[in-house]
Write a protein that holds these residues in place. Structure first.
Motif, PDB file in Angstrom:
ATOM      1  N   ARG A  23       2.380  -3.975  -7.077  1.00 41.98           N
ATOM      2  CA  ARG A  23       3.387  -4.469  -7.879  1.00 41.98           C
ATOM      3  C   ARG A  23       3.784  -5.807  -7.247  1.00 41.98           C
ATOM      4  NH1 ARG A  23       8.414  -1.170  -9.984  1.00 41.98           N
ATOM      5  NH2 ARG A  23       6.868  -0.457 -11.776  1.00 41.98           N
ATOM      6  N   CYS A 134       7.698   2.707  -2.710  1.00 39.75           N
ATOM      7  CA  CYS A 134       7.722   2.549  -4.124  1.00 39.75           C
ATOM      8  C   CYS A 134       9.142   2.057  -4.375  1.00 39.75           C
ATOM      9  CB  CYS A 134       7.720   3.940  -4.594  1.00 39.75           C
ATOM     10  SG  CYS A 134       7.530   3.978  -6.543  1.00 39.75           S
ATOM     11  N   SER A 181       4.492  -4.277  -3.430  1.00 39.79           N
ATOM     12  CA  SER A 181       4.437  -2.942  -3.063  1.00 39.79           C
ATOM     13  C   SER A 181       3.572  -2.248  -3.459  1.00 39.79           C
ATOM     14  CB  SER A 181       5.968  -2.652  -3.582  1.00 39.79           C
ATOM     15  OG  SER A 181       6.071  -2.448  -5.091  1.00 39.79           O
ATOM     16  N   GLN A 183       3.620   0.886  -4.344  1.00 37.62           N
ATOM     17  CA  GLN A 183       4.071   2.019  -5.458  1.00 37.62           C
ATOM     18  C   GLN A 183       3.845   3.274  -5.122  1.00 37.62           C
ATOM     19  OE1 GLN A 183       6.498  -0.392  -6.196  1.00 37.62           O
ATOM     20  NE2 GLN A 183       6.589   0.804  -8.085  1.00 37.62           N
ATOM     21  N   LYS A 184       3.524   3.399  -3.681  1.00 40.70           N
ATOM     22  CA  LYS A 184       3.132   4.854  -3.229  1.00 40.70           C
ATOM     23  C   LYS A 184       4.031   5.044  -1.954  1.00 40.70           C
ATOM     24  CE  LYS A 184      -1.620   4.341  -4.541  1.00 40.70           C
ATOM     25  NZ  LYS A 184      -2.957   4.534  -3.822  1.00 40.70           N
ATOM     26  N   VAL A 187      10.584   6.241  -1.783  1.00 42.42           N
ATOM     27  CA  VAL A 187      11.157   5.663  -3.091  1.00 42.42           C
ATOM     28  C   VAL A 187      12.367   4.814  -2.670  1.00 42.42           C
ATOM     29  CG1 VAL A 187      12.397   5.711  -5.385  1.00 42.42           C
ATOM     30  CG2 VAL A 187      10.496   7.306  -4.809  1.00 42.42           C
TER      31      VAL A 187
END
Length: 224
Positions: A23, A134, A181, A183-184, A187
């Protein structure tokens, strides 16, 4: 996960290659804005580089090196890639990789720039920040704001001056930034200055850009 091993040096350019799309939000020359991209390029061009269409020339360059245009974010600078500085930082389950090049010939104080006519000049600060975590879109953009604040802080502490105004510069007129990012992992809903992500970006970029600016000043002083 993005690590320092993800960064590949090819002489005239540096490539950061992810295992899959990240992202991304950026002001890069090629594929600016918001999207999902896998390859990230910082390219050196000669000081005499003035093609009729720089965007088209960049596309041709990327294709010649085998990078898919729809999956690649690319910036350019006159700074030699031997002055590309990268660092890895970690806080708990979240980590970041920062990669920067710093050229300062075109330093500008944005709060005074309306008073003067600025001629095109070589000099730009290119910043890449890769976050292993994330993030919401809100957190990603907040983290980018932290990076811009950090850049201005470094230039202030290093007393980088806008030659037209005699005041401390806030950046250069051609700065580019890219924040991504994976995204893993952990969060992060927010990425402001007192969050884990924001403070990690501040710490990491401050250290890395400070080194890049110091090395640039040392190099240019030696040539003057």
């Amino acid at each position: 996960m993005i690590t320092l091993d993800s960064i590949k040096h090819y002489g005239e350019y540096v490539a950061i290659e992810a295992d899959g799309p990240l992202r991304t939000f950026s002001s890069a020359m090629h594929n600016a804005g918001y999207g999902n991209y896998q390859y990230f390029i910082n390219r050196t061009v000669d000081k005499s580089y003035f093609p009729s269409d720089a965007h088209e020339e960049m596309k041709q360059f990327l294709q010649s090196k085998g990078f898919p245009l729809d999956k690649t974010v690319a910036m350019m600078t006159a700074v030699d890639m031997k002055f590309a500085f990268s660092r890895f930082f970690k806080d708990g389950d979240t980590s970041i990789v920062v990669m920067v090049t710093a050229g300062l010939n075109n330093a500008v104080d944005v709060t005074r720039s309306h008073r003067y006519s600025y001629k095109p000049a070589i000099g730009t600060i290119n910043i890449f920040i890769f976050i292993n975590g994330c993030l919401t879109d809100e957190a990603l953009i907040q983290a980018l704001c932290c990076a811009v604040e950090t850049k201005t802080k470094v230039l202030s502490e290093k007393k980088i001056i806008d030659k037209n105004t005699g005041t401390v510069a806030t950046g250069t007129s051609t700065d580019s930034i890219c924040i991504t990012s994976t995204q893993k992992g952990e969060v992060h809903e927010y990425g402001g200055s007192i969050t884990k992500v924001g403070s990690l970006v501040g710490k990491g970029l401050y250290e890395t850009l400070s080194i890049a600016v110091d090395e640039y000043l040392k190099y240019t002083k030696g040539k003057s």
